[in-house]
Scaffold this motif. Structure first.
Motif, mmCIF file in Angstrom:
data_model
loop_
_atom_site.group_PDB
_atom_site.id
_atom_site.type_symbol
_atom_site.label_atom_id
_atom_site.label_comp_id
_atom_site.label_asym_id
_atom_site.label_seq_id
_atom_site.Cartn_x
_atom_site.Cartn_y
_atom_site.Cartn_z
ATOM 1 N N LEU A 25 3.928 -29.802 -12.728
ATOM 2 C CA LEU A 25 3.407 -28.490 -12.328
ATOM 3 C C LEU A 25 2.305 -28.652 -11.291
ATOM 4 C CD1 LEU A 25 3.085 -25.406 -12.555
ATOM 5 C CD2 LEU A 25 1.518 -25.819 -14.484
ATOM 6 N N GLU A 26 1.381 -29.571 -11.533
ATOM 7 C CA GLU A 26 0.276 -29.748 -10.588
ATOM 8 C C GLU A 26 0.772 -30.190 -9.214
ATOM 9 O OE1 GLU A 26 -2.768 -32.182 -12.432
ATOM 10 O OE2 GLU A 26 -3.758 -30.367 -13.145
ATOM 11 N N ILE A 27 1.788 -31.028 -9.173
ATOM 12 C CA ILE A 27 2.360 -31.438 -7.882
ATOM 13 C C ILE A 27 2.931 -30.222 -7.156
ATOM 14 C CG2 ILE A 27 4.251 -32.731 -6.797
ATOM 15 C CD1 ILE A 27 3.706 -34.899 -9.003
ATOM 16 N N SER A 28 3.640 -29.383 -7.906
ATOM 17 C CA SER A 28 4.201 -28.168 -7.302
ATOM 18 C C SER A 28 3.105 -27.199 -6.879
ATOM 19 C CB SER A 28 5.170 -27.486 -8.272
ATOM 20 O OG SER A 28 6.329 -28.272 -8.420
ATOM 21 N N LEU A 29 2.054 -27.091 -7.679
ATOM 22 C CA LEU A 29 0.932 -26.217 -7.309
ATOM 23 C C LEU A 29 0.251 -26.721 -6.032
ATOM 24 C CD1 LEU A 29 -0.597 -25.453 -10.826
ATOM 25 C CD2 LEU A 29 0.587 -23.832 -9.318
#
Length: 183
Positions: free
Chosen positions: A89-93
């Protein structure tokens, strides 16, 4: 500190937080023991019992021998799976410009700073849905759990608060749902 299961077996420390120590059960791989001072346990015990859909199931609780320390036997969550989903999720964010992970920002920072502004999360959700459907689905499920945790705290403790949303406070239950390990 040692925890004794039914007063008979020493435990090795499984993990710890600021106010608790966690021990794995030697006899049941599906449970853990969360140990702390009474006032600390009282902060979350009734909240956890109130909703096993969003918190680990509570099996039993008790007082340690000869100490002012209490234990609670809880459902063991799959924290590794959650941590992997968090990382994705953090990579996508970061990809959509909502976080700068390289400078140390995390989802916890985003939620702490913007958690009361639903419009920001709606916009992030729209961008995530276009960028990465898996991250979007996790994002929505995770936000729903966080908000349900906050409602549970308000209902049980009559305290309006923001849940501590750091990476190590959540995991997946045996039912496959995200659950909160610590308030």
């Amino acid at each position: 500190m040692e925890i004794q299961e039914l007063g008979t077996e020493e435990k090795e420390m499984f993990g710890s937080g600021v106010e608790h120590v966690i021990y794995a059960s030697k006899s049941n791989p599906n449970v853990i023991f969360k140990v702390g001072h009474k006032d600390t346990v009282d902060e979350w015990y009734e909240v956890f019992k109130s909703n096993p859909e969003i918190f680990p199931k509570v099996f039993r609780a008790g007082k340690m021998q000869d100490e002012d320390i209490y234990y609670v036997e809880l459902e063991k969550l799959d924290t590794e799976k959650f941590e992997n989903m968090w990382d994705d999720l953090e990579i996508s964010l970061e990809d959509i410009g909502a976080l700068d992970v390289d400078s140390g920002e995390s989802f916890a920072d985003l939620y702490m700073n913007e958690g009361s502004d639903a419009s920001i999360f709606v916009e992030i959700g729209k961008k995530l849905a276009k960028h990465d459907k898996t991250a979007y689905n996790f994002f929505i499920e995770f936000l729903t759990v966080i908000k349900n945790c906050e409602r549970a705290i308000l209902k049980v403790k009559e305290k309006d608060t923001i849940v501590d949303t750091h990476k190590y406070n959540f995991g997946y239950g045996s039912d496959g749902k995200i659950k909160c390990l610590d308030l």
